[in-house]
Design an enzyme around this catalytic site. Sequence first.
Site, PDB file in Angstrom:
ATOM      1  N   GLU A   1       8.322   0.711   1.859  1.00  0.00           N
ATOM      2  CA  GLU A   1       9.568   0.639   1.089  1.00  0.00           C
ATOM      3  C   GLU A   1      10.581   1.662   1.588  1.00  0.00           C
ATOM      4  OE1 GLU A   1       8.759   0.318  -3.110  1.00  0.00           O
ATOM      5  OE2 GLU A   1      10.622   1.344  -3.605  1.00  0.00           O
TER       6      GLU A   1
ATOM      7  N   ARG B   1      11.606  11.326 -16.040  1.00  0.00           N
ATOM      8  CA  ARG B   1      10.721  10.169 -16.095  1.00  0.00           C
ATOM      9  C   ARG B   1       9.271  10.558 -15.819  1.00  0.00           C
ATOM     10  NH1 ARG B   1      12.607   5.102 -15.341  1.00  0.00           N
ATOM     11  NH2 ARG B   1      10.930   4.547 -13.916  1.00  0.00           N
TER      12      ARG B   1
HETATM   13  N1  UDP Z   1      10.071  11.148  -7.421  1.00  0.00           N
HETATM   14  C1  UDP Z   1       9.806  12.094  -6.463  1.00  0.00           C
HETATM   15  N2  UDP Z   1       8.613  12.067  -5.806  1.00  0.00           N
HETATM   16  C2  UDP Z   1       7.677  11.127  -6.061  1.00  0.00           C
HETATM   17  C3  UDP Z   1       7.931  10.168  -7.050  1.00  0.00           C
HETATM   18  C4  UDP Z   1       9.146  10.187  -7.713  1.00  0.00           C
HETATM   19  O1  UDP Z   1      10.641  12.937  -6.174  1.00  0.00           O
HETATM   20  O2  UDP Z   1       6.614  11.164  -5.410  1.00  0.00           O
HETATM   21  C5  UDP Z   1      11.382  11.188  -8.098  1.00  0.00           C
HETATM   22  C6  UDP Z   1      12.401  10.291  -7.399  1.00  0.00           C
HETATM   23  O3  UDP Z   1      13.679  10.899  -7.479  1.00  0.00           O
HETATM   24  C7  UDP Z   1      12.347   9.036  -8.220  1.00  0.00           C
HETATM   25  C8  UDP Z   1      12.139   9.602  -9.623  1.00  0.00           C
HETATM   26  O4  UDP Z   1      11.274  10.729  -9.424  1.00  0.00           O
HETATM   27  O5  UDP Z   1      13.537   8.297  -8.121  1.00  0.00           O
HETATM   28  C9  UDP Z   1      11.530   8.629 -10.608  1.00  0.00           C
HETATM   29  O6  UDP Z   1      10.298   8.184 -10.096  1.00  0.00           O
HETATM   30  P1  UDP Z   1       9.624   6.802 -10.544  1.00  0.00           P
HETATM   31  O7  UDP Z   1       8.270   6.751  -9.944  1.00  0.00           O
HETATM   32  O8  UDP Z   1       9.783   6.684 -12.005  1.00  0.00           O
HETATM   33  O9  UDP Z   1      10.573   5.753  -9.794  1.00  0.00           O
HETATM   34  P2  UDP Z   1      10.551   4.147  -9.697  1.00  0.00           P
HETATM   35  O10 UDP Z   1       9.117   3.707  -9.604  1.00  0.00           O
HETATM   36  O11 UDP Z   1      11.306   3.651 -10.897  1.00  0.00           O
HETATM   37  O12 UDP Z   1      11.287   3.913  -8.421  1.00  0.00           O
END
Ligand code: UDP
Length: 376
Positions: free
Chosen positions: A294, A167
């Site tokens: 969160e 992602r």
């Molecule tokens: N993630 C991470 N560090 C960060 C941001 C995201 O390891 O600082 C990883 C984490 O596993 C997360 C995934 O990348 O679930 C997808 O991130 P995204 O920001 O797309 O998550 P959302 O906003 O959908 O919770």
Amino acid sequence: MVGAGLSGAVIGRHLAELGHDVTVIDTRPHVAGNCHTERDAATGVMVHVYGPHIFHTDDAEVWDYVNRFQTFMPYKNRVKTIARGEVFSLPVNLHTINQFFRATMAPAEARAFIDTKADTSITDPQTFEDQALRFVGAELYEAFFKGYTQKQWGVHPSELPASILKRLPVRFNYDDNYFFHQFQGMPRDGYTDMVTRILDHDRITVKLNTRFTRDQTREWDHVFYSGPLDGFYDYDLGRLGYRTLDFERFTHQGDYQGTAVMNYGEVSVPWTRITEHKHFSPWETHEGSVLYREFSRACGPDDIPYYPIRLTAEQSLLRDYVARAEAESGVTFVGRLGTYRYLDMDVTIREALDCARRFETSLARGATMPAFTVKA
Ligand code: UDP
């Protein structure tokens, strides 16, 4: 429509415009599901009640669709993260790399440098950890992804699929836009206003605070069910695993963190991120501020499901529920909860439009509408 989130609203609207009478029910007291927004009475800030939702897509039809019901204001998601006592830019970009390694590399140099860090023995990364080690190397992985992911998912990143990390982009320039997509924005009056307008049609009746049980299916010509797939069967085979979120709300006078989303990459900090909601509406001015700390944890029976886990154990239970659901007639399972997938809003709308059209052609041909129009 069981559920007044994006799936139910979009399918409902489409069918209403074709001349069908549609009833939309939801157990909650509001429409819009987890993208529900509400203006805080004390500060006037538009709050993303179930956590941050940023609209982004490459799908021009979906972008036109949402713009039909809402003015989208320019918004670019720019996320920061705190690790080792410093603030870094996400997604990993040239600024992140240069700051982290205390360097002034040009794009090609940084690319070559990260190649020396990357584990090139991993040719076909399957897990989150392998994907990170392959593309950014151990140091950046440990600072930005390992701890955050452990907190977010409650398991080691080696147990998670690579798709979750896919992602996020890695960029060898100073572009810090979190998303790749061509269209990005924020609904001027919030997602709930947008969904309310989608549902505003003479042939649509909305009933909130209303439960659904599967024995009610036969009372309708067709049911589109966007609740949890396992919930349709009263969880009788067991529960599909989800992560839920807890938000610790607090207020502040002035600007608390100077940005909408600050991630916390380290496991020593128990929360994953802090959201300062007023920065989601940069065109508005508010002195007061509403923030969410969160926290992620396993979803219990009375919690709101957010992220489907979909690990090996869940896969076999999912197959059992899907097999059962496929034998149903008169019901189609849709959306994040109905198909148990990690879905962005634009994909949810795309699938809802496709599903509604499929229903239309099925009716025209006298064919039966399947239980799933996408693979759960
Ligand atoms: N993630 C991470 N560090 C960060 C941001 C995201 O390891 O600082 C990883 C984490 O596993 C997360 C995934 O990348 O679930 C997808 O991130 P995204 O920001 O797309 O998550 P959302 O906003 O959908 O919770």
